[in-house]
Design a protein around this motif. Structure first.
Motif, PDB file in Angstrom:
ATOM      1  N   PHE A 216       0.840  -1.198   0.000  1.00 37.12           N
ATOM      2  CA  PHE A 216       0.000   0.000   0.000  1.00 37.12           C
ATOM      3  C   PHE A 216       0.874   1.247   0.000  1.00 37.12           C
ATOM      4  O   PHE A 216       2.059   1.197   0.334  1.00 37.12           O
ATOM      5  CB  PHE A 216      -0.872   0.049   1.256  1.00 37.12           C
TER       6      PHE A 216
ATOM      7  N   ASP B  23       5.562  -3.154  17.336  1.00 34.80           N
ATOM      8  CA  ASP B  23       6.456  -3.696  18.368  1.00 34.80           C
ATOM      9  C   ASP B  23       7.052  -5.053  18.000  1.00 34.80           C
ATOM     10  O   ASP B  23       7.709  -5.683  18.822  1.00 34.80           O
ATOM     11  CB  ASP B  23       5.713  -3.772  19.704  1.00 34.80           C
ATOM     12  N   LEU B  24       6.806  -5.500  16.774  1.00 27.18           N
ATOM     13  CA  LEU B  24       7.491  -6.723  16.310  1.00 27.18           C
ATOM     14  C   LEU B  24       8.777  -6.309  15.599  1.00 27.18           C
ATOM     15  O   LEU B  24       8.894  -5.184  15.116  1.00 27.18           O
ATOM     16  CB  LEU B  24       6.606  -7.492  15.338  1.00 27.18           C
TER      17      LEU B  24
ATOM     18  N   LEU C 203       5.631 -13.500  10.239  1.00 33.62           N
ATOM     19  CA  LEU C 203       4.173 -13.417  10.406  1.00 33.62           C
ATOM     20  C   LEU C 203       3.483 -13.463   9.040  1.00 33.62           C
ATOM     21  O   LEU C 203       2.569 -14.269   8.836  1.00 33.62           O
ATOM     22  CB  LEU C 203       3.790 -12.122  11.144  1.00 33.62           C
TER      23      LEU C 203
ATOM     24  N   LEU D  93       0.352 -15.559  14.256  1.00 35.94           N
ATOM     25  CA  LEU D  93      -0.507 -14.402  14.530  1.00 35.94           C
ATOM     26  C   LEU D  93      -0.750 -14.296  16.039  1.00 35.94           C
ATOM     27  O   LEU D  93      -0.700 -13.204  16.619  1.00 35.94           O
ATOM     28  CB  LEU D  93      -1.832 -14.561  13.771  1.00 35.94           C
TER      29      LEU D  93
ATOM     30  N   SER E 241       2.251 -12.978  17.620  1.00 35.23           N
ATOM     31  CA  SER E 241       2.404 -11.543  17.365  1.00 35.23           C
ATOM     32  C   SER E 241       1.552 -10.726  18.321  1.00 35.23           C
ATOM     33  O   SER E 241       2.016  -9.753  18.914  1.00 35.23           O
ATOM     34  CB  SER E 241       2.010 -11.214  15.925  1.00 35.23           C
ATOM     35  N   PHE E 242       0.290 -11.129  18.467  1.00 36.88           N
ATOM     36  CA  PHE E 242      -0.600 -10.398  19.385  1.00 36.88           C
ATOM     37  C   PHE E 242      -0.048 -10.456  20.812  1.00 36.88           C
ATOM     38  O   PHE E 242      -0.056  -9.455  21.527  1.00 36.88           O
ATOM     39  CB  PHE E 242      -2.010 -11.001  19.364  1.00 36.88           C
TER      40      PHE E 242
ATOM     41  N   VAL F 239       3.105  -8.276  21.221  1.00 35.78           N
ATOM     42  CA  VAL F 239       2.767  -6.851  21.255  1.00 35.78           C
ATOM     43  C   VAL F 239       2.245  -6.460  22.645  1.00 35.78           C
ATOM     44  O   VAL F 239       2.571  -5.400  23.162  1.00 35.78           O
ATOM     45  CB  VAL F 239       1.735  -6.516  20.145  1.00 35.78           C
TER      46      VAL F 239
ATOM     47  N   ASN G 187       4.491  -3.471  23.847  1.00 31.82           N
ATOM     48  CA  ASN G 187       3.911  -2.136  23.707  1.00 31.82           C
ATOM     49  C   ASN G 187       3.789  -1.508  25.099  1.00 31.82           C
ATOM     50  O   ASN G 187       3.151  -2.073  25.995  1.00 31.82           O
ATOM     51  CB  ASN G 187       2.533  -2.249  23.046  1.00 31.82           C
TER      52      ASN G 187
ATOM     53  N   TYR H  29      -5.715  -0.890  14.772  1.00 33.33           N
ATOM     54  CA  TYR H  29      -5.224  -1.736  13.676  1.00 33.33           C
ATOM     55  C   TYR H  29      -6.095  -1.578  12.440  1.00 33.33           C
ATOM     56  O   TYR H  29      -5.596  -1.544  11.315  1.00 33.33           O
ATOM     57  CB  TYR H  29      -5.185  -3.206  14.093  1.00 33.33           C
TER      58      TYR H  29
ATOM     59  N   TYR I 224      -5.464   1.994  10.930  1.00 25.39           N
ATOM     60  CA  TYR I 224      -4.191   2.206  10.253  1.00 25.39           C
ATOM     61  C   TYR I 224      -3.913   1.191   9.138  1.00 25.39           C
ATOM     62  O   TYR I 224      -2.819   1.130   8.616  1.00 25.39           O
ATOM     63  CB  TYR I 224      -3.058   2.217  11.271  1.00 25.39           C
ATOM     64  N   GLY I 225      -4.896   0.386   8.814  1.00 29.64           N
ATOM     65  CA  GLY I 225      -4.779  -0.427   7.615  1.00 29.64           C
ATOM     66  C   GLY I 225      -4.181  -1.807   7.787  1.00 29.64           C
ATOM     67  O   GLY I 225      -3.956  -2.507   6.802  1.00 29.64           O
ATOM     68  N   LEU I 226      -3.923  -2.223   9.033  1.00 34.40           N
ATOM     69  CA  LEU I 226      -3.361  -3.560   9.217  1.00 34.40           C
ATOM     70  C   LEU I 226      -4.374  -4.628   8.791  1.00 34.40           C
ATOM     71  O   LEU I 226      -4.018  -5.618   8.158  1.00 34.40           O
ATOM     72  CB  LEU I 226      -2.956  -3.774  10.679  1.00 34.40           C
TER      73      LEU I 226
ATOM     74  N   LYS J  31      -6.652  -4.188   6.570  1.00 34.33           N
ATOM     75  CA  LYS J  31      -6.753  -4.098   5.106  1.00 34.33           C
ATOM     76  C   LYS J  31      -5.681  -5.000   4.482  1.00 34.33           C
ATOM     77  O   LYS J  31      -5.929  -5.698   3.511  1.00 34.33           O
ATOM     78  CB  LYS J  31      -6.531  -2.638   4.707  1.00 34.33           C
ATOM     79  N   ARG J  32      -4.505  -4.976   5.111  1.00 31.10           N
ATOM     80  CA  ARG J  32      -3.413  -5.799   4.597  1.00 31.10           C
ATOM     81  C   ARG J  32      -3.716  -7.285   4.817  1.00 31.10           C
ATOM     82  O   ARG J  32      -3.431  -8.112   3.951  1.00 31.10           O
ATOM     83  CB  ARG J  32      -2.103  -5.401   5.315  1.00 31.10           C
ATOM     84  N   PHE J  33      -4.318  -7.585   5.987  1.00 28.84           N
ATOM     85  CA  PHE J  33      -4.680  -8.976   6.274  1.00 28.84           C
ATOM     86  C   PHE J  33      -5.739  -9.497   5.299  1.00 28.84           C
ATOM     87  O   PHE J  33      -5.781 -10.678   4.999  1.00 28.84           O
ATOM     88  CB  PHE J  33      -5.214  -9.120   7.703  1.00 28.84           C
ATOM     89  N   MET J  34      -6.616  -8.571   4.824  1.00 29.81           N
ATOM     90  CA  MET J  34      -7.658  -8.978   3.883  1.00 29.81           C
ATOM     91  C   MET J  34      -7.062  -9.574   2.615  1.00 29.81           C
ATOM     92  O   MET J  34      -7.715 -10.337   1.917  1.00 29.81           O
ATOM     93  CB  MET J  34      -8.496  -7.759   3.474  1.00 29.81           C
ATOM     94  N   LEU J  35      -5.833  -9.174   2.307  1.00 24.92           N
ATOM     95  CA  LEU J  35      -5.196  -9.636   1.070  1.00 24.92           C
ATOM     96  C   LEU J  35      -4.432 -10.935   1.270  1.00 24.92           C
ATOM     97  O   LEU J  35      -3.782 -11.428   0.361  1.00 24.92           O
ATOM     98  CB  LEU J  35      -4.265  -8.547   0.540  1.00 24.92           C
TER      99      LEU J  35
ATOM    100  N   VAL K  90      -5.804 -15.201   5.654  1.00 21.23           N
ATOM    101  CA  VAL K  90      -6.203 -15.313   7.049  1.00 21.23           C
ATOM    102  C   VAL K  90      -7.734 -15.276   7.118  1.00 21.23           C
ATOM    103  O   VAL K  90      -8.368 -14.503   6.419  1.00 21.23           O
ATOM    104  CB  VAL K  90      -5.585 -14.164   7.891  1.00 21.23           C
TER     105      VAL K  90
END
Lengths: 296, 332
Positions: free
Chosen positions: A90, A98-99, A107, B2, B5-6, B9, B13, B162, B165-167, B169-173, B176
């Motif tokens: 995009f 944070d990764l 991932l 995934l 990752s969660f 974070v 974070n 998420y 900010y489009g995360l 949207k990226r996953f839609m591609l 998952v």
């Protein structure tokens, strides 16, 4: 034949008459084009021309009102097989900040059934030094490189790159061009959206210029320049634009596209205008002539 | 990956780590410091058929031999009946250990009877609602509130930040699917919730000597309540994200404070004016606190009610989570 002399005759994407209408605007109005394997097709256009909507319809992020799209030789909706063979970067990318770089690549690899080797990807995109760095600590350019790397993570056959070099310094831009050309030489079909005309001219095999939801012209960069009828371009300060009826003002400069270069220069000198440049037309001049505006 | 990752974070974070782990501990230490001194005030009543000297002045002396019904209705944690050379110890609270004081009492009773032989002590565990000390009550509340924070912040993070900010949207591609995304996100929150509540339990014990450790047979029920609490809190986060979009994060912080006020964790709900008491019925933390108290043996809700509330919370969480993920993963 495309720029690298390869036969790009396997069509990986064919878009037929797609439309997307909103109540107040025809965002995409009957657009058709195709992309072959090993080819870079650029879509250019001013803001609001419909580029992003077109690309998002093809990616499956937006629904279309009409038309059909063939992915890898079959007309179909974006399904699991298509997603596995398509890569996307995009214009504005979001990550788990944070990764680390390596965790992010892993991932995304895990979300596809096939993928490129992590090491290879890191090497190609020169992210080796940052592999253990959290994304929030990367510079804008490094994030951009990572975003493009993620577009190739699943070893796709068709890749959409939306402004892939935005925010990069000239050296980094050229490096990324080389990487894109490397993937092209591996037979990937690439759809590039960019507002850098030199980028489109350097990389593209075919260029589609969009405005008001339509493709207003198409062809290779050289074909577009040749068919524009532009012999030379004279660039001079905009305060003298009134000297020529058909001068186009864009920002601080006026641009005159002319076949009669000598007469135009004589006219400028007669008015004591000496700070002008005469050059061969570029894709940017074609764009300016067709849309009446410089790309932002 | 995934799920990893969660989870990662959540701990890397700064804001999430503060909300999920640090804040509950801060509350624990803060309220522990205020209510900590009350921990030793275990309600003990005793009856002795002999005159005993120097019995703990906080203990209540009973003048007549109490019946079992009277013992149950007294509201004490422990009732000791020393009669006819025998001692019956009725334990109405297993939280608080008074073993050492019972031993001293036994020696005094034996001495009063001029008997050198060991007095026979029989312990009776009374299986009905227990009384919690203020500190125990609050510590359990802190666990509930920490899970509210873990779940609600995750909901907001996922579906507001998420998504915004489009995360997503990226996953839609990618390939998952929404169930995998939901399971990964909630799974990470459940693990975070368990770690957060475990820290509260351990620190309660280390700093305030409050024993909130769960007996092995209750671990499943405890985890079920953690799961239910996370799911309803996640659902709340989803609702906030759908309604308030970009400002969901700020609204969540405000709502979190309001919920703490109405949860009955830090002061009894009966302290509130009647109309505000009604509001508390609509705040999930109140029920989360009740469910945890139930696990710790307090009859805040019937067994049937316990399972109904847990199941409702889980279903609500799943429905809201799936709806939101479906909405964000759907083409525009």
């Amino acid at each position: 034949m495309n720029k690298n002399g390869q036969n790009g005759n396997v069509t990986v994407l064919q878009v037929n008459n797609i439309k997307k209408y909103y109540p107040s605007i025809k965002a995409v109005d009957d657009i058709s084009f195709e992309v072959s394997a090993g080819e870079i097709a650029s879509i250019l256009g001013p803001n609001g021309a419909g580029k992003t909507t077109t690309i998002e319809i093809i990616e499956g992020l937006r629904t279309k009102d009409d038309g059909e799209i063939s992915y890898f030789g079959k007309f179909r909706e974006v399904n699991s097989e298509v997603k596995n063979r398509v890569g996307v970067c995009f214009q504005e990318n979001s990550f788990f900040e944070d990764l680390t770089v390596s965790e992010t690549i892993k991932l995304y690899k895990s979300l596809y059934t096939k993928s490129l080797d992590t090491k290879e990807l890191i090497e190609i995109f020169e992210l080796g030094e940052k592999v253990k760095t959290r994304i929030r600590h990367l510079s804008g350019g490094q994030k951009q490189r990572l975003a493009v790397a993620l577009a190739f993570v699943n070893d796709p056959d068709l890749v959409f790159l939306d402004e892939p070099t935005v925010g990069l310094d000239p050296h980094a831009r050229r490096n990324l061009w080389e990487i894109i050309l490397k993937f092209k030489s591996r037979g990937k079909g690439i759809v590039l959206t960019t507002h850098y005309m030199d980028e489109a001219q350097q990389l593209s095999d075919r260029v589609y210029i969009m405005d008001h939801g339509n493709i207003i012209t198409r062809g290779s960069p050289q074909e577009l320049i040749n068919s524009s009828g532009l012999e030379s371009v004279i660039e001079f300060p905009e305060e003298y634009s009134a000297l020529f009826e058909d001068a186009i003002v864009a920002g601080e400069y006026a641009y005159l596209h002319t076949r009669d270069t000598v007469s135009a220069i004589r006219e400028l000198l007669k008015n004591n205008v000496t700070n002008f440049v005469v050059r061969h037309p570029t894709l940017e001049d074609v764009f300016l002539k067709l849309t009446g505006k410089k790309i932002d | 990956m995934l799920f990893y990752s969660f989870l990662t974070v959540n701990f890397r974070n700064t804001l999430l780590f503060f909300m999920n782990i640090i804040l509950p501990i801060v509350f624990l230490l803060m309220f522990g410091a205020v209510f900590g001194k009350q921990q030793s005030q275990i309600g003990v009543a005793f009856y002795s058929d002999r005159e005993l000297s120097e019995v703990n002045s906080n203990w209540k002396r009973l003048d007549t031999l109490p019946t079992l019904e009277e013992i149950k209705s007294m509201g004490n944690d422990v009732v000791i009946v020393a009669n006819d050379g025998k001692m019956d110890v009725y334990l109405l609270s297993t939280f608080s250990s008074v073993d050492s004081e019972i031993t001293i009492f036994r020696l005094k009773y034996a001495s009063a009877r001029n008997e050198k032989s060991i007095i026979n002590v029989v312990e009776h565990e009374i299986k009905f609602s227990r009384q919690l000390s203020d500190l125990e009550y609050i510590m359990i509340g802190v666990i509930a509130i920490s899970l509210l924070s873990v779940g609600m912040n995750a909901g907001v993070m996922l579906f507001s930040e998420y998504a915004q900010y489009g995360l997503f949207k990226r996953f839609m591609l990618t390939n998952v699917n929404r169930l995998y995304l939901l399971i990964s996100a909630t799974g990470a929150q459940i693990i975070t919730g368990i770690i957060s509540s475990l820290l509260v339990i351990v620190i309660s014990w280390l700093v305030f000597k409050v024993n909130l450790f769960i007996s092995p047979q209750l671990i499943v029920a405890y985890l079920f309540v953690v799961f239910a609490s996370i799911m309803i809190s996640l659902g709340l986060g989803v609702i906030l994200s759908l309604i308030f979009k970009k400002s969901a994060s700020s609204i969540a912080q405000i709502l979190y404070t309001i919920f703490m006020f109405f949860s009955g964790v830090y002061f009894p709900i009966t302290f509130l004016p009647k109309p505000l008491q009604i509001v508390s019925y609509f705040t999930p933390p109140r029920y989360m606190h009740m469910l945890f108290q139930k696990v710790y043996g307090i009859d805040t809700v019937t067994n049937q009610g316990f399972w109904i509330i847990c199941t409702t919370f889980i279903i609500l969480g799943i429905v809201l989570g799936s709806y939101a993920i479906g909405k964000f993963l759907k083409p525009a």
